[in-house]
Design an enzyme around this catalytic site. Structure first.
Site: not given
Ligand code: PEP
Ligand code: MG
Length: 920
Positions: A50, A119, A128, A130, A363, A486, A810, A878, A898
């Site tokens: 502010k 303020r 809001g 403070m 702001r 708010h 992975s 993954c 990825y």
């Molecule tokens: C993991 O272990 O990250 C995985 C993808 O396998 P899961 O969660 O199926 O054990």
């Protein structure tokens, strides 16, 4: 003042460390106070958002009532020294002198009084949360003089009673209720709807009553020394940094707790001097939908908090053109100028004093997810910002909110036809929600948070103290308040569906009851709301995830795709998931957990038969039944992904997971035996008993002390090669079939839980053999790869050896985290992990964000060693972390190929990957 525990802070918005620099005050000649003309917009850390923006607007020559700022550094010093630093007050007095000279008035001088506001204003906006005190400098003497001088006694007494009320609650810590109750009593007596209808005489009586109340509650008179008022108010605003609601808000927003708030002392201008005065708050575009039009509320003859508090029904900003046309035009021009200068949509607070417009604050406006995306794209098209800036302005949470539910159109239509559409209010924060109504934030927190129930918080209006309940609720309904109330601000920020200003709604919080268009609902009754349309329904209305086709979103994500270097794949087990993920932009399947298919009702008995088989022949028979089913599964995935890589992981969990629990089986066996005794010989019962007994024996034989570290993953395939052979056959038969139909396929077979190169050698030989056999049988050429998950620390450490046999890696960071920490996720997340987080032993949940110092180092090593051995090695992730923006940034820095995440996280990951590329 109430304080709450300072919980762990994920990070401040700009990755400010938990202990930020410059938080102490030891230096003797510290400059604590800055005049507006001394500061700039980029000094938000020191002057608060502010304060810094007021300085900037002063530099731009905009109509800003002048003032000065006591820095955030002073706030931290105040906490450290348990009082104002010694040399601070003289600087305040000096700045006050300068303000007096500039305004031609003297602070609290009855003949020509300068009055000021005090303020709060932190580096990151905490709307809001403070405190603020207005009208400082008013004393009994000054009020009388002011009444005479302005010829407006009503205004003078109204201002004084406001000071009394605010000062008493904020500074003296008195309960707000008796003050509000007195005003309500007066309104009822005078038969007027709001305070602007009370006469000067009434307001004088109210002020006197308030003075008595202060005397009674504190044993002292309301301070009549203006400088003590100022000093006490300044300290109270500093303290409000650590109020419970402010701490809760920071915990929820990831703002560091040691930043402190600045205090802005600013000349008062008055919106309550008569019909050509007023006050309002407006955003320069619609912050719910992103539409390019001013949006906000104002009130004539009103002051400060009246608009945001929702205690009076406001007028939409469009109506200002009817009330005060010249000022409306001036305000609209000002909005454009502010947007151009700050290069973003602004949330502007203004006051009109006797026909003169003043800006009190600007702001960057908080906005809904849709608005964030649409505005970012608009600003690029208007050449105010670059594409990269647009990508950095939208947060992954904004994208996530895009995937929030809406009412299912047919269900909504049916609800309307049933007469369940109760009312329409202001659509201030999109998303549909259904839940049981509750009327107070503590119940909302208890039921919604602890008990994980779906609750809707219903309030007449929300206050900053309600935030914990709002966070725990699925949605918010209020009877009062506008778009800048708010409730609206908080809901938008946290992506909570909200409908406010529902005039048909009457809330009776004391009796936990609400009436809406003649229908009464009590606590626990279910209602549904859609914060995008403003509709409120009785009962449950099913929801669907919105179509993913907002042109602005698609444009923004296409820009993200141009910038990111990380691929974004998906974890999908079924064709419908794969299709959805492709629609969201997934570039492959990074994990198909094949065991999920085994759990389906018609398959489980076959899987159990396979496990129970006494001979190879029996096992082969069960597997042959499973083969066509798996083949159909994989075919569906290949078709859905159309030539994109499809990573199919071979069976992973311990086999006992496919069998009933030991205790259940034991109970069934005993029950069946008892029944048989009662019925005498009974073939059906005897057969069931025999099967249950076999299952029980199998479960007992398979019993492991630590199944997650037992016979699972690659070990299963070594123990039961026929099982994984069947899976590989199903994969390749499906691939050949799809290819023959003219669809490109790219299967990647993934082996879980590998720890040893030799495990891979053994397994891969068998599987390659099966794959080649199928390809030979089918006479079709299929491009494929064999790879492994890296989810055991040993595999990470010996990744160079593993990479000799694996064509891709992975990271299974779920298991890798469990095994690196020696923590069972399922047990920890409901138990001691929470305690670790509360006590700060762990800064964050390592199952939510990759633990970079431990798990991350193993990943780094694995990438390096793996690529040394096989330079073309593709490495993905993954585990759940693949959809977490912070972990995605880490994966980008590691140079992964990825990330793979659930379909609903794919768009989020696309943006997060782009942001990682832009900021690393
Ligand atoms: C993991 O272990 O990250 C995985 C993808 O396998 P899961 O969660 O199926 O054990
Ligand atoms: Mg795993």
């Amino acid at each position: 003042m109430a304080t709450s525990s300072v919980k762990r802070v994920k990070s401040s918005k700009s990755s400010t460390p938990k202990k930020s620099a410059g938080a102490t005050s030891k230096a003797r000649s510290t400059k604590w106070v800055y005049l507006f003309r001394e500061g700039r917009a980029d000094q938000k850390a020191l002057l608060g958002g502010k304060g810094a923006n007021l300085c900037e607007m002063t530099r731009l020559g905009l109509p800003v009532p002048q003032g000065f700022i006591i820095s955030t550094r002073a706030c931290n010093a105040y906490f450290e020294e348990k009082g104002l630093p010694r040399d601070l007050w003289p600087q305040v007095l000096k700045a006050l002198k300068s303000l007096e000279a500039e305004s031609g008035r003297t602070f609290a001088d009855p003949s020509n009084p300068l009055l000021v506001s005090c303020r709060s204003g932190a580096r990151f906006s905490m709307p809001g949360m403070m405190d603020t005190v207005l009208n400082l400098g008013l004393t009994r003497e000054v009020v009388q003089a002011l009444a005479q001088k302005t010829g407006n006694a009503r205004f003078a007494w109204d201002s004084y009673r406001r000071l009394l009320q605010m000062f008493s609650t904020v500074v003296l810590g008195l309960e707000a209720h008796p003050f509000e109750a007195e005003l309500a009593r007066r309104r009822a007596f005078a038969k007027v709807e709001n305070d602007s209808g009370l006469t000067a005489e009434t307001l004088r009586e109210v002020a006197e009553l308030f003075e008595q109340l202060v005397r009674k509650e504190t044993g002292a008179d309301f301070p009549q020394d203006p400088l003590s008022q100022l000093r006490l108010a300044t300290e109270a605003v500093f303290r409000s940094w650590n109020s419970k609601r402010a701490v809760d808000y920071r915990n929820a927003s990831g703002i560091a707790h040691d930043l402190g708030t600045a205090v802005t002392i600013q000349r008062m201008v008055f919106g309550n001097t008569g019909p050509t005065s007023g006050t309002g708050v407006a955003t320069t575009r619609n912050v719910t939908t992103g539409e390019q039009q001013l949006e906000g509320d104002y009130l004539l003859n009103a002051q400060g908090e009246d608009v945001v508090s929702g205690t009076r029904t406001t007028r939409p900003i469009r109506a200002l053109a009817d009330d005060l046309p010249a000022l409306a035009a001036q305000f609209s021009k000002l909005g454009v100028k502010l947007e151009k200068h700050f290069r973003d949509v602004q949330d502007v607070e203004f006051t009109i004093e006797d026909g003169t417009l003043y800006v009190l604050q600007t702001r960057d406006a908080k906005r809904s997810a849709q608005a964030a995306v649409r505005i970012a794209v608009q600003l690029v098209k208007e050449r105010l910002i670059t594409r990269d800036e647009a990508l950095l302005r939208v947060t992954p949470d904004h994208i996530d909110a895009y995937l929030h539910p809406q009412f299912e159109p047919k269900a909504r239509k049916a609800a309307v036809a049933r007469g369940d559409l109760l009312a329409k209010g202001l659509n201030v924060s999109p998303g549909a929600a259904t839940g049981a109504i509750v009327f107070d934030p503590d119940t909302a927190e208890h039921r919604g948070g602890k008990d994980k129930q779906a609750v809707i918080l219903v309030r007449a209006e929300t206050k900053p103290d309600d935030v914990h309940g709002m966070l725990a609720a699925r949605g918010i309904l209020t009877s009062r308040g506008g778009r800048t109330s708010h409730a609206a601000l908080v809901a938008r920020q946290f992506g909570k569906p909200a409908v406010v200003g529902i005039s048909a709604l009457e809330v009776d919080a004391a009796h936990k009851r609400m009436t809406i268009n003649g229908r009464t609902f009590v606590e626990g009754d279910v209602v549904s709301l859609d914060g995008a349309t403003g509709e409120v329904f009785a009962g449950e209305v099913p929801t669907v995830v919105p179509a993913f086709d907002d042109p602005a979103l698609l444009t923004l994500l296409s820009w993200a795709d141009e910038v990111r270097t990380l691929g974004v794949w998906t974890n999908a087990d079924y064709p419908r998931d794969a299709e959805r993920a492709r629609g969201y932009g997934a570039e492959g399947i990074g994990l198909c957990r094949t065991e999920h298919m085994f759990f389906e009702v018609e398959r489980l008995p076959i899987v159990q038969d396979m496990i129970l088989s006494a001979t190879e022949e029996e096992r082969y028979r069960a597997l042959s039944k499973l083969l066509p089913m798996q083949r159909a599964d994989f075919k569906g995935l290949f078709e859905a992904m159309h030539g994109l890589p499809v990573t199919i992981r071979l069976i992973d969990p311990p086999l006992h997971e496919f069998l009933p629990s030991h205790d259940k089986l034991l109970r069934d066996v005993v029950n069946l035996e008892t029944q048989l005794k009662v019925t005498g010989p009974n073939v059906a019962l005897a057969e069931r008993l025999a099967r249950e007994q076999r299952l029980l024996t199998a479960v007992e034989n398979m019993k492991e002390a630590n199944p997650m570290l037992g016979l699972r993953g690659v070990r299963l395939g070594i123990h039961f090669p026929a099982l994984v052979r069947m899976q590989v056959r199903a994969i390749f038969e499906a691939a050949c079939e799809v290819k023959k139909a003219g669809i490109a396929v790219y299967p990647k077979v993934m082996i879980p839980l590998t720890a040893l190169e030799s495990e891979l050698k053994f397994t891969r030989a068998i599987l390659e053999d099966e794959a080649r056999q199928v390809i030979h049988e089918q006479g079709v050429k299929v491009r494929y790869q064999f790879g492994t998950m890296i989810e055991v620390p040993r595999a990470a450490v010996t990744a160079d050896q593993i990479a000799q046999l694996a064509e891709f890696f992975s990271f299974g960071t779920n298991d890798l985290t469990q095994m690196t920490f020696g923590i069972s996720r399922d047990d920890a997340e409901t138990g001691f992990l929470l305690e670790y987080l509360d006590k700060g032993i762990l800064p964050e949940n390592p199952f939510a964000h990759i633990d970079e110092a431990g798990v991350g180092r193993l990943m780094e090593l694995a990438v390096k060693k793996g690529r040394q051995a096989r330079p073309t090695l593709e490495v993905g992730i993954c585990g759940e972390h693949g959809g977490d923006p912070k972990s995605i940034a880490f994966c980008h820095r590691l140079g992964l190929s990825y990330v793979s995440c659930s379909p609903f996280r794919v768009p989020v990951a696309r943006l997060a990957a782009a942001q990682a590329a832009l900021t690393s």
